[in-house]
Design a protein around this motif. Structure first.
Motif, short mmCIF file in Angstrom:
data_model
loop_
_atom_site.label_atom_id
_atom_site.label_comp_id
_atom_site.label_asym_id
_atom_site.label_seq_id
_atom_site.Cartn_x
_atom_site.Cartn_y
_atom_site.Cartn_z
N ARG A 299 34.69 28.87 40.08
CA ARG A 299 35.55 29.70 39.23
C ARG A 299 34.94 31.05 38.90
O ARG A 299 35.60 31.90 38.32
N GLY A 300 33.69 31.26 39.22
CA GLY A 300 33.06 32.55 38.94
C GLY A 300 32.78 32.72 37.45
O GLY A 300 32.53 31.77 36.74
N VAL A 301 32.85 33.97 36.99
CA VAL A 301 32.59 34.31 35.59
C VAL A 301 33.90 34.72 34.95
O VAL A 301 34.65 35.51 35.52
N ALA A 302 34.19 34.19 33.76
CA ALA A 302 35.40 34.58 33.03
C ALA A 302 35.22 34.28 31.55
O ALA A 302 34.69 33.23 31.18
N GLY A 303 35.64 35.21 30.70
CA GLY A 303 35.55 34.96 29.28
C GLY A 303 35.72 36.19 28.42
O GLY A 303 36.14 37.26 28.90
N VAL A 304 35.39 36.01 27.16
CA VAL A 304 35.50 37.04 26.14
C VAL A 304 34.17 37.10 25.38
O VAL A 304 33.60 36.05 25.06
N VAL A 305 33.65 38.30 25.15
CA VAL A 305 32.43 38.47 24.36
C VAL A 305 32.65 39.61 23.37
O VAL A 305 33.43 40.53 23.63
N TRP A 306 32.00 39.53 22.21
CA TRP A 306 32.17 40.60 21.22
C TRP A 306 30.93 40.78 20.37
O TRP A 306 30.12 39.89 20.21
#
Length: 127
Positions: free
Chosen positions: A82-89
């Motif tokens: 799936r590779g890299v996926a997401g949310v960062v803050w």
């Protein structure tokens, strides 16, 4: 055939096995890296505040602050399909009321996507 036995002397090697493979089948890992270069032209230092990674993981140190008037490189990685996926803050280190929010995806078989927001946090980063 490729079977589990070494080829007979003079026999052609199997197209299904690497010539140096012995015993169990071997598999090479494929790394999926995603680099984000952050140019912080603001007066704010940003400190890590949270994440939601659907797939992948940090390779760089997520706790490292992003200083005011600096350039920082964030690195993510994945060995999964799936590779890299997401949310960062991040939030500013002084009052914690200015946000730096990123949505990123780098799937193996599709186009990478990226969005970044500074100021107030978006309503729903996961959408």
């Amino acid at each position: 055939g490729g079977g589990g036995r070494p080829p007979e002397e003079g026999a052609e090697p199997s197209p299904w096995r690497h010539p140096s493979a012995t015993g169990a089948a071997t598999m090479a890992l494929m790394e999926n890296r995603y680099l984000v270069e952050v140019t912080n032209d603001s007066e704010h230092e940003f400190v890590f505040d949270g994440e939601w990674l659907r797939s992948g993981e940090w390779k760089s140190d997520r706790s490292a602050p992003i200083p005011a008037h600096s350039v920082a490189v964030l690195e993510f990685q994945s060995t999964g399909a799936r590779g890299v996926a997401g949310v960062v803050w991040w939030t500013d280190s002084k009052d914690h009321d200015v946000y730096l929010s990123m949505v990123l995806a780098n799937p193996r078989l599709q186009t990478a996507t990226f969005a970044c927001y500074a100021g107030c946090p978006p309503q729903d980063l996961k959408a």
